[in-house]
Design an enzyme around this catalytic site. Structure first.
Site, short mmCIF file in Angstrom:
data_model
loop_
_atom_site.label_atom_id
_atom_site.label_comp_id
_atom_site.label_asym_id
_atom_site.label_seq_id
_atom_site.Cartn_x
_atom_site.Cartn_y
_atom_site.Cartn_z
N SER A 53 -17.17 -49.93 -20.38
CA SER A 53 -17.07 -48.90 -21.59
C SER A 53 -18.52 -48.86 -22.87
O SER A 53 -18.46 -47.80 -23.50
CB SER A 53 -15.89 -49.35 -22.10
OG SER A 53 -15.96 -50.75 -23.10
N HIS A 92 -16.06 -52.24 -28.99
CA HIS A 92 -16.01 -51.08 -29.11
C HIS A 92 -17.02 -50.67 -30.49
O HIS A 92 -17.42 -52.22 -31.51
CB HIS A 92 -14.95 -50.93 -28.91
CG HIS A 92 -14.09 -50.36 -28.06
ND1 HIS A 92 -13.31 -49.44 -27.15
CD2 HIS A 92 -15.37 -50.37 -26.44
CE1 HIS A 92 -13.56 -49.10 -26.00
NE2 HIS A 92 -14.63 -50.22 -25.66
N ASP A 119 -10.43 -44.31 -29.32
CA ASP A 119 -9.40 -45.78 -28.94
C ASP A 119 -8.18 -45.54 -29.08
O ASP A 119 -7.64 -46.33 -29.45
CB ASP A 119 -10.63 -47.43 -29.40
CG ASP A 119 -11.47 -47.56 -28.48
OD1 ASP A 119 -12.31 -46.97 -27.70
OD2 ASP A 119 -12.24 -48.35 -29.14
#
Length: 176
Positions: A53, A92, A119
């Protein structure tokens, strides 16, 4: 039967010495980990990237070094956070930051670089922001692909058991 023969050959004292040496190594590793945790103010100062990701910034298997300082988190920083009631930490980038004027509390919105949306779908139901206390750490450095062994051991549990068994046998029966 081979174990008993080996025990007689090496002697009980030598086997106990090997066992104590093995326990000393494990204890030292634990102490180093806890020392790093205190120094970095992070429950997990080192993590392995488990998904794609965050590509192209970080790839699956990269080892990340974290620090969780007290300064405010800024947009663009890569953070590792753990959503309540979910076991796996997420790596992230911070997309938006909301800071309360009265308390200084920070609320963060994150997104993986390789993901099409933010998210909020990964957060708990009804949760729109990550709170500062959910942050495990900020990424301060990395080693590319050095954590692939960890991923292989998680993907193939037999490999983990085989490796641990081999290490135990080798530590018990080495001649040093």
């Amino acid at each position: 039967m081979d174990f008993i023969k080996s025990a007689k050959k090496f002697g009980v004292r030598a086997l106990l010495l090997q066992g104590l040496t093995f326990l000393s190594v494990l204890t030292s590793a634990f102490m180093i980990w806890k020392g790093l945790s205190l120094f970095t103010n992070s429950e997990s100062p080192v993590v392995v990237v488990l998904s794609g990701s965050m590509e192209p910034a970080y790839y699956r298997g990269d080892i990340l070094f974290l620090n969780n300082g007290y300064s405010p988190i800024e947009i663009g920083e890569v953070v590792v956070f753990k959503v309540k009631d979910k076991p796996i930490p997420i790596v992230h980038r911070v997309l938006k930051v909301h800071t309360e004027r009265d308390t200084g509390a920070q609320y963060l919105l994150t997104k993986g670089d390789n993901n099409p949306v933010d998210d909020r779908g990964l957060y708990n139901s009804g949760q729109l922001w990550i709170q500062r206390d959910e942050i495990i750490g900020r990424v301060k450095g990395f080693v590319p692909y050095a954590g692939m062994g960890t991923i292989w051991m998680n993907d193939y549990p037999q490999l983990k058991l085989g490796l641990l068994g081999t290490l135990c046998v080798l530590s018990l029966f080495s001649n040093d």
